[in-house]
Design a protein around this motif. Structure first.
Motif, short mmCIF file in Angstrom:
data_model
loop_
_atom_site.label_atom_id
_atom_site.label_comp_id
_atom_site.label_asym_id
_atom_site.label_seq_id
_atom_site.Cartn_x
_atom_site.Cartn_y
_atom_site.Cartn_z
N ILE A 14 39.72 50.31 37.05
CA ILE A 14 38.75 50.33 35.97
C ILE A 14 37.90 51.33 35.44
CG2 ILE A 14 37.35 48.61 34.46
CD1 ILE A 14 38.98 46.21 36.13
N LEU A 15 37.18 51.64 36.70
CA LEU A 15 36.27 52.60 36.82
C LEU A 15 36.66 53.94 37.17
CD1 LEU A 15 33.54 50.46 38.80
CD2 LEU A 15 33.69 50.69 36.47
N ILE B 119 33.02 49.06 27.18
CA ILE B 119 34.17 48.64 27.41
C ILE B 119 34.46 48.30 28.85
CG2 ILE B 119 36.84 48.71 27.12
CD1 ILE B 119 36.40 50.54 24.77
N MET B 120 34.20 49.27 29.62
CA MET B 120 34.43 49.08 31.25
C MET B 120 33.58 48.27 31.77
SD MET B 120 34.71 53.08 31.56
CE MET B 120 34.84 53.54 33.49
N HIS C 247 33.74 42.98 34.53
CA HIS C 247 33.41 41.56 34.55
C HIS C 247 34.37 40.39 34.44
CE1 HIS C 247 30.18 38.28 33.40
NE2 HIS C 247 30.35 38.24 34.70
N TYR C 248 35.16 40.73 33.16
CA TYR C 248 36.42 39.73 33.02
C TYR C 248 37.55 39.65 34.18
CZ TYR C 248 34.65 39.52 28.34
OH TYR C 248 33.68 39.06 27.18
N ALA C 249 37.62 40.91 34.50
CA ALA C 249 38.59 41.01 35.81
C ALA C 249 38.43 40.20 37.11
CB ALA C 249 39.11 42.49 35.85
N GLN D 252 40.00 45.25 24.83
CA GLN D 252 40.29 45.35 26.24
C GLN D 252 41.68 45.84 26.42
OE1 GLN D 252 38.29 44.62 28.77
NE2 GLN D 252 36.65 44.96 27.75
N TYR E 96 44.16 39.31 34.67
CA TYR E 96 42.81 38.99 34.99
C TYR E 96 41.91 39.17 34.32
CZ TYR E 96 44.73 39.10 39.92
OH TYR E 96 45.31 38.84 41.05
N ALA E 97 41.73 40.03 33.37
CA ALA E 97 40.84 40.20 32.12
C ALA E 97 41.07 39.08 31.17
CB ALA E 97 40.98 41.59 31.71
N ASP F 193 32.76 45.34 30.37
CA ASP F 193 33.10 43.94 30.18
C ASP F 193 34.69 43.85 30.96
OD1 ASP F 193 31.56 43.17 28.43
OD2 ASP F 193 32.52 43.70 26.42
N THR F 194 35.47 44.96 31.23
CA THR F 194 36.63 44.79 31.92
C THR F 194 36.37 44.51 33.09
OG1 THR F 194 37.52 46.57 30.27
CG2 THR F 194 38.82 45.88 32.26
#
Lengths: 197, 197
Positions: A193-194, A154-155, A160-162, B189, B161-162, A157-158
Motif C-alpha cells: 500500500i505504501l 487515498i493511501m 486504515h481499512y486494510a 480504493q 481486507y480494505a 484510507d487504504t
DNA sequence: TTATATATTTAACAGTGTTAATATAATGAA
DNA sequence: TTCATTATATTAACACTGTTAAATATATAA
C-alpha cells in the motif's frame, strides 16, 4: 461546592476502572452490570446513580483506552525517522495495541453503537484515530514530494481499512492461524500500500 | 425409511426460514429463540429437537446466505469482460449484497464464533469467499501478464481486507455519512489497489 | 381400543439490563 | 445530643435471554 463532585467523580472512577479491567482481561462478552459492580465494591443498582446506563459507562472507558493507545504508539515509534517508514511503524504499533487487548478492538469497532446519538464525537474519535496518529507523517511525505497529496489521501484510507480488516479476521476469525503469519501479512500489506521496499 | 428424514428436514427448514427472515429484516440483535419459534409456528423448546443450540441453527443460515450471495454476484457481473474491471465489478457486487443485508454482514464477520470448533469449515468458507468469487479473474490477469503472480496474491488480500474494513465502518459506525460517499470511496480504493484508471 | 413411542409444550433455572421501593448513612437544625 | 431531612446504597422485582427437564399431546403398533 466541589467536594460533592470530587467524591462523585471518585466513585465513577471505581466503576470505570473495574470495567476497564474486565475489558482488558476477559473481554466484552464477560462484562455485566453485576460483574462490574462486584469488582467496584458496590451493588449493581448503585451503578445507575452514576451512569445513565451501562453503555454510558463503557463509553467513558473508550476515551481512556484511546489515550492509552495513543501513548503506546508514540513511545513505540519515537525513534523512527519521518517518512513512509514511520507511517508503517505507527500502523504496526496500532495493530500491536489491539492484539494485546482484543477486548478493546471489539469495543472500538465491533460493538453496535448506532443508537448512541449523543456519543457521536466519541465514535468519530475512534475511526479518525489512526489518521490523527499519522497525519504529521503524511504531511511530511507530501511536503518532501515522496507522495502527492491526492495519493496520500487515498493511501491513508487504504492503510486504515486494510488494517482494520486484517485485525477483524485475525481477532474474530483466527485467520491467519498464527500471530507470526498475521504480522508478516501486516508487513506485506503495508509495503504494498505504501509502496516501500 | 427416508420419510422421517424428509419430515425432519422440512421442519428444520421452517426454523431456518424464520431465522433468515429475521436476520435479513431486523438483524442479529432482534434474533431470539422465542422469536424464531413464534415465526416458525412452534414453541421455543421444539427448536432444540432439531438443532443442538441456536448457534447451530444460525450457522445453517450462513450456508444459505453464502449461496445467495454467490448467485447475486454472478448475475450482477455476468456481462463484465475478464480482467481487473471484472474483479472490481465482483468486489462491488459483493459490497452491494452486504449493504442490502447488513444483518448478514454482522453474522458473517462480526459475530463471535471462536467457540465453534466443529464449524471451522463454515468459517473458512466465509473469509475465503471473495477469493473464490474472483479467483478465475485473478488467474486470467496473471496469464495475460496484466499482473505478476506475486503481486496478484497481495492485491487479492488488500482488496478483501480494505472492503471488509470499509463495510465495517459504514455499517457499524456510519462512516462515511451517506451511501453515495461510501460507494465513491469503494470505487476510489479499488482503483488504487488494482491500479486501474 | 389400548399400549407404546414420538413430538410438542409448559415450567423452571440461571443469566442479562434496568427500575421502584426500601434500607442505610450523612447532614442540617433544635 | 437528638430529631428530621436529604442523599446514597441495597434489595426486590420485571422483562428479557438461552437452555433443560418434566408434563402433555399426538401418532404409531399390537
Amino acid at each position: 461546592m466541589g467536594n460533592k463532585e470530587i467524591q462523585e467523580q471518585r466513585i465513577k472512577s471505581y466503576f470505570i476502572e473495574a470495567t476497564k479491567e474486565i475489558l482488558k482481561g476477559e473481554g466484552l462478552k464477560s462484562l455485566s452490570v453485576r460483574n462490574i459492580a462486584e469488582r467496584a465494591g458496590y451493588s449493581y443498582a448503585t451503578l445507575y446513580n452514576y451512569f445513565k446506563d451501562v453503555k454510558d459507562l463503557i463509553f467513558e472507558c473508550v476515551v481512556d483506552f484511546h489515550e492509552e493507545c495513543e501513548e503506546f504508539v508514540k513511545t513505540e515509534t519515537k525513534k523512527s525517522q519521518s517518512g513512509p517508514g514511520k507511517i508503517k511503524a505507527i500502523a504496526k504499533a496500532y495493530v500491536k495495541y489491539f492484539i494485546q487487548y482484543p477486548g478493546i478492538f471489539e469495543l472500538f469497532f465491533l460493538e453496535k453503537t448506532t443508537e448512541l446519538a449523543n456519543k457521536q464525537p466519541t465514535i468519530k474519535l475512534i475511526y479518525s484515530f489512526l489518521d490523527k496518529l499519522s497525519e504529521d507523517e503524511w504531511e511530511y511525505c507530501i511536503k518532501t514530494k515522496i507522495v502527492s497529496a491526492a495519493d496520500a489521501s487515498i493511501m491513508k484510507d487504504t492503510v486504515h481499512y486494510a488494517i482494520i480488516g486484517m485485525l477483524l479476521f485475525y481477532i474474530n476469525r483466527r485467520e491467519p492461524g498464527t500471530y507470526k503469519e498475521f504480522f508478516e501479512k501486516i508487513e506485506t500489506q503495508l509495503n504494498y500500500i505504501l509502496k516501500v521496499k
